[in-house]
Design a protein around this motif. Structure first.
Motif, PDB file in Angstrom:
ATOM      1  N   ASN A 157       0.863  -1.176   0.000  1.00 38.27           N
ATOM      2  CA  ASN A 157       0.000   0.000   0.000  1.00 38.27           C
ATOM      3  C   ASN A 157       0.896   1.221   0.000  1.00 38.27           C
ATOM      4  O   ASN A 157       1.800   1.329   0.816  1.00 38.27           O
ATOM      5  CB  ASN A 157      -0.924  -0.002   1.217  1.00 38.27           C
ATOM      6  CG  ASN A 157      -1.797  -1.234   1.241  1.00 38.27           C
ATOM      7  OD1 ASN A 157      -1.645  -2.115   2.074  1.00 38.27           O
ATOM      8  ND2 ASN A 157      -2.696  -1.333   0.289  1.00 38.27           N
ATOM      9  N   ILE A 160      -1.393   7.878  -0.051  1.00 34.92           N
ATOM     10  CA  ILE A 160      -2.383   8.660  -0.790  1.00 34.92           C
ATOM     11  C   ILE A 160      -1.975  10.137  -0.709  1.00 34.92           C
ATOM     12  O   ILE A 160      -2.072  10.883  -1.665  1.00 34.92           O
ATOM     13  CB  ILE A 160      -3.798   8.497  -0.165  1.00 34.92           C
ATOM     14  CG1 ILE A 160      -4.168   7.028   0.018  1.00 34.92           C
ATOM     15  CG2 ILE A 160      -4.840   9.258  -0.971  1.00 34.92           C
ATOM     16  CD1 ILE A 160      -4.536   6.277  -1.190  1.00 34.92           C
ATOM     17  N   THR A 162       1.057  12.629  -0.302  1.00 36.69           N
ATOM     18  CA  THR A 162       2.502  12.508  -0.526  1.00 36.69           C
ATOM     19  C   THR A 162       3.123  13.855  -0.874  1.00 36.69           C
ATOM     20  O   THR A 162       2.426  14.757  -1.348  1.00 36.69           O
ATOM     21  CB  THR A 162       2.779  11.486  -1.664  1.00 36.69           C
ATOM     22  OG1 THR A 162       4.138  11.603  -2.096  1.00 36.69           O
ATOM     23  CG2 THR A 162       1.898  11.721  -2.863  1.00 36.69           C
ATOM     24  N   LEU A 204      -2.317  14.924  -3.322  1.00 34.23           N
ATOM     25  CA  LEU A 204      -2.843  13.567  -3.480  1.00 34.23           C
ATOM     26  C   LEU A 204      -2.007  12.857  -4.534  1.00 34.23           C
ATOM     27  O   LEU A 204      -1.613  13.458  -5.531  1.00 34.23           O
ATOM     28  CB  LEU A 204      -4.308  13.622  -3.912  1.00 34.23           C
ATOM     29  CG  LEU A 204      -5.269  14.243  -2.906  1.00 34.23           C
ATOM     30  CD1 LEU A 204      -6.686  14.296  -3.484  1.00 34.23           C
ATOM     31  CD2 LEU A 204      -5.271  13.453  -1.601  1.00 34.23           C
ATOM     32  N   THR A 205      -1.779  11.594  -4.356  1.00 34.70           N
ATOM     33  CA  THR A 205      -0.860  10.862  -5.221  1.00 34.70           C
ATOM     34  C   THR A 205      -1.330  10.830  -6.680  1.00 34.70           C
ATOM     35  O   THR A 205      -2.513  10.643  -6.951  1.00 34.70           O
ATOM     36  CB  THR A 205      -0.662   9.416  -4.714  1.00 34.70           C
ATOM     37  OG1 THR A 205       0.259   8.759  -5.583  1.00 34.70           O
ATOM     38  CG2 THR A 205      -1.961   8.628  -4.687  1.00 34.70           C
ATOM     39  N   GLY A 208       1.794   5.692  -7.540  1.00 35.14           N
ATOM     40  CA  GLY A 208       2.515   5.115  -6.394  1.00 35.14           C
ATOM     41  C   GLY A 208       3.879   4.593  -6.805  1.00 35.14           C
ATOM     42  O   GLY A 208       4.568   3.930  -6.038  1.00 35.14           O
ATOM     43  N   THR A 224       1.300  -2.137  -6.296  1.00 33.87           N
ATOM     44  CA  THR A 224       0.330  -1.367  -5.532  1.00 33.87           C
ATOM     45  C   THR A 224      -0.926  -1.256  -6.388  1.00 33.87           C
ATOM     46  O   THR A 224      -0.875  -1.382  -7.614  1.00 33.87           O
ATOM     47  CB  THR A 224       0.866   0.020  -5.116  1.00 33.87           C
ATOM     48  OG1 THR A 224      -0.078   0.640  -4.240  1.00 33.87           O
ATOM     49  CG2 THR A 224       1.102   0.932  -6.308  1.00 33.87           C
ATOM     50  N   GLY A 226      -4.294   1.126  -6.034  1.00 35.40           N
ATOM     51  CA  GLY A 226      -5.015   2.056  -5.176  1.00 35.40           C
ATOM     52  C   GLY A 226      -5.565   3.243  -5.928  1.00 35.40           C
ATOM     53  O   GLY A 226      -5.359   3.395  -7.127  1.00 35.40           O
ATOM     54  N   PRO A 227      -6.280   4.117  -5.198  1.00 33.49           N
ATOM     55  CA  PRO A 227      -6.844   5.310  -5.814  1.00 33.49           C
ATOM     56  C   PRO A 227      -5.748   6.284  -6.212  1.00 33.49           C
ATOM     57  O   PRO A 227      -4.750   6.408  -5.510  1.00 33.49           O
ATOM     58  CB  PRO A 227      -7.743   5.892  -4.731  1.00 33.49           C
ATOM     59  CG  PRO A 227      -7.213   5.351  -3.456  1.00 33.49           C
ATOM     60  CD  PRO A 227      -6.583   4.027  -3.761  1.00 33.49           C
ATOM     61  N   THR A 228      -5.938   6.938  -7.333  1.00 35.28           N
ATOM     62  CA  THR A 228      -4.946   7.831  -7.915  1.00 35.28           C
ATOM     63  C   THR A 228      -5.681   9.087  -8.357  1.00 35.28           C
ATOM     64  O   THR A 228      -6.818   8.997  -8.814  1.00 35.28           O
ATOM     65  CB  THR A 228      -4.309   7.113  -9.128  1.00 35.28           C
ATOM     66  OG1 THR A 228      -3.843   5.844  -8.695  1.00 35.28           O
ATOM     67  CG2 THR A 228      -3.171   7.906  -9.718  1.00 35.28           C
ATOM     68  N   GLU A 242     -10.316  11.020 -10.420  1.00 36.52           N
ATOM     69  CA  GLU A 242      -9.993   9.992  -9.414  1.00 36.52           C
ATOM     70  C   GLU A 242     -10.175   8.636 -10.061  1.00 36.52           C
ATOM     71  O   GLU A 242     -11.270   8.334 -10.544  1.00 36.52           O
ATOM     72  CB  GLU A 242     -10.949  10.147  -8.229  1.00 36.52           C
ATOM     73  CG  GLU A 242     -10.783   9.125  -7.142  1.00 36.52           C
ATOM     74  CD  GLU A 242     -11.767   9.366  -5.997  1.00 36.52           C
ATOM     75  OE1 GLU A 242     -11.703  10.428  -5.344  1.00 36.52           O
ATOM     76  OE2 GLU A 242     -12.628   8.501  -5.775  1.00 36.52           O
ATOM     77  N   TRP A 244      -8.394   4.300 -10.394  1.00 35.46           N
ATOM     78  CA  TRP A 244      -7.647   3.259  -9.661  1.00 35.46           C
ATOM     79  C   TRP A 244      -6.532   2.747 -10.539  1.00 35.46           C
ATOM     80  O   TRP A 244      -6.750   2.402 -11.705  1.00 35.46           O
ATOM     81  CB  TRP A 244      -8.590   2.128  -9.231  1.00 35.46           C
ATOM     82  CG  TRP A 244      -9.397   2.578  -8.067  1.00 35.46           C
ATOM     83  CD1 TRP A 244     -10.369   3.536  -8.069  1.00 35.46           C
ATOM     84  CD2 TRP A 244      -9.252   2.151  -6.701  1.00 35.46           C
ATOM     85  NE1 TRP A 244     -10.848   3.742  -6.787  1.00 35.46           N
ATOM     86  CE2 TRP A 244     -10.187   2.899  -5.942  1.00 35.46           C
ATOM     87  CE3 TRP A 244      -8.434   1.224  -6.052  1.00 35.46           C
ATOM     88  CZ2 TRP A 244     -10.318   2.735  -4.561  1.00 35.46           C
ATOM     89  CZ3 TRP A 244      -8.573   1.050  -4.683  1.00 35.46           C
ATOM     90  CH2 TRP A 244      -9.505   1.806  -3.948  1.00 35.46           C
TER      91      TRP A 244
END
Ligand code: ATP
Ligand code: MG
Ligand code: MG
Ligand code: MG
Length: 480
Positions: A157, A160, A162, A204-205, A208, A224, A226-228, A242, A244
């Motif tokens: 993980n 989010i 960063t 917000l990332t 990752g 990873t 996750g939401p991007t 937004e 993934w």
């Protein structure tokens, strides 16, 4: 208590037994047959109601969208297209159903446009189309984890929030926690939105990647998922603010290994969907065919949805260098006749989705992997090739989509990386931790990023990215 999917799949054991089912009414025909659905499958179970046995008050409230609990006997059905039905013995209405208001929504039983369905995104889970799309999306996510798990990857993980801008594309949303009494101001006295996460600038990332690269130098194979977030203030059918992202990173891999991994990965997930989402895919395949019929003949797809998925996993993706692609594009009839919005006249041009789709849909007629891009149009972390002009980047391009994956072998040499960062104005001090990984036992490595929604678009045959994410976040939708 069972789901309708279980019930329809394994009915022999429960024939002539009383069972309980719960769900929403999809249709109530002739005051006698309820088509009940609980979301577990695209298929409804038929409930047979003998109206003489039930209170009028109950019958009156059974209509489209109502939520019901039914106890009844499972019997074999004489009706076409269904194996069993349930003879209702007890019907309980579970919740309110304001029918007048319902009829002003997309729950009114008739065909609605995708635009209207999008405006009522919170209700579209109740339709066959969107429940199918979101079941398939769930299977795609599951298959992704399964692929990496079977290939000895570790799931990491990544942050989010960063301080790093992995892409350097200036598409970041800032993060703030400001105290209303101490709103940060710039020298002109305006609110400084670029600050402040406890006094530091964060965002917000947008990827990752830098973090998975760091974890890879130790764990070997990591990914990873996750939401991007990207501040894409554009209105395309392929971009969300937004989304993934799936990002694997592999130690000791070069560009070719990376392309092999991307191809195996995409084929695995598509095959998983073909094998595990049959009912939903059949439904989406029919919908796709109907949609094609509405189009002028020249715009129709040459193959059905399922056929397209089968063909994609059967053939090897075409691998073409950026330089070859530029030659093909430059010499194409489209380019010469000025049909591209962005004409291609020289090596170095950034490819737009119109060019990507031309290569895939018209020229090669199969998925294409482009590699070795000019260094100027790709991110700082990509490995510089021996020619000094190109980087070991690759993009996987899919029919109907354009770019579905972007990846590269990464620059593993400290000196080359710092020189590139200087040249591309990437702050070395902010990324000290990332540069550290190149100081202590750096290794060749490669990875890529897949936008989950673009893959879901491809496997469902949908055409707008807003229709494959449960709650689309675009410049025009900030609720939910
Ligand atoms: P594009 O050229 O389509 O804008 P990109 O090159 O900016 O994509 P990358 O930074 O390479 O995107 O990100 C990796 C992958 O993430 C892309 O190949 C794509 O599948 C997906 N992706 C990128 N931006 C978005 C977005 N705004 N919405 C949905 N998916 C996205
Ligand atoms: Mg982009
Ligand atoms: Mg791109
Ligand atoms: Mg890209």
């Amino acid at each position: 208590r069972t789901t309708i999917k279980e019930l329809l799949g394994d009915y022999k054991k429960i024939l002539h037994h009383d069972i309980t089912v719960q769900g929403w009414v999809r249709a109530f025909r002739s005051n006698r047959f309820i088509a009940l659905n609980d979301g577990s499958t695209i298929n409804n179970v038929q409930i047979v109601v003998d109206f003489e046995k039930f209170d009028e008050n109950i019958l009156k409230n059974i209509s489209n969208a109502a939520s019901l609990k039914i106890v009844g006997e499972v019997v074999e059905s004489q009706g076409a297209g269904q194996t069993i039905e349930i003879i209702a013995k007890k019907i309980t209405i579970l919740g309110d159903n304001f029918t007048e208001e319902r009829d002003k929504t997309i729950l009114q039983p008739k065909k609605h446009s995708l635009e209207l369905l999008r405006e009522q995104a919170h209700l579209r889970f109740r339709t066959n189309l969107f429940s199918a799309v979101f079941r398939v999306r769930s299977s795609v996510s599951f298959a992704i984890h399964q692929f990496f798990n079977q290939n000895q990857f570790f799931y990491m993980n990544t942050p989010i929030i960063t301080g790093a801008d992995a892409e350097g594309a200036g598409e970041m949303f800032g993060v703030t926690n400001f105290d209303l009494n101490e709103i940060p101001r710039d020298e002109n006295g305006d609110i400084d939105f670029a600050q402040d996460f406890f006094g530091k600038k964060t965002n917000l990332t947008v990827s990752g990647q830098l973090n998975v690269e760091t974890a890879m130098m130790g764990l070997g194979r990591v990914y990873t998922f996750g939401p991007t977030f990207r501040a894409e203030n554009s209105n395309t059918t392929r971009h969300l603010a937004e989304f993934w992202m799936v990002e694997p990173e592999v130690a000791f891999n070069n560009l070719e290994d990376n392309i092999d991994l991307a191809e195996d990965f995409l084929k695995y997930v598509i095959n998983y969907v073909l094998e595990n989402c049959k009912d939903d895919l059949d439904f989406l395949d029919k919908r796709f065919a109907e949609e094609q019929k509405q189009k002028p003949e020249k715009d129709r797809a040459s193959e059905g949805l399922i056929e397209k998925l089968q063909n994609v996993i059967a053939k090897r993706f075409k691998r073409v260098s950026y330089s070859e692609a530029i030659d093909i594009l430059r010499n194409s009839k489209e380019n010469k006749k000025g049909k591209f919005q962005f004409p291609i006249d020289e090596w170095g041009a950034d490819l737009q989705s119109e060019h990507e789709r031309f290569l895939v849909e018209k020229h090669f007629e199969c998925p294409v992997v482009l590699f070795d891009y000019p260094k100027e149009i790709k991110a700082f972390y990509m490995k510089l090739n021996d020619d000094g002009k190109t980087v070991a980047a690759m993009d996987v391009l899919f029919p109907g989509i354009g770019e579905i994956i972007g990846g590269s072998q990464r620059e593993d040499k400290f000196d080359v990386l710092t020189a590139k960062m200087k040249a591309m104005n990437v702050d070395e001090h902010e990324l000290w931790w990332y540069l550290d990984t190149r100081k202590f036992g750096s290794v060749p490595h490669a990875g890529f990023g897949l936008g989950l929604e673009r893959l879901v678009l491809f496997v469902t045959g949908m055409t707008n990215i807003r229709d494959v994410i449960p709650f689309p976040r675009t410049p025009h939708t900030a609720e939910f």
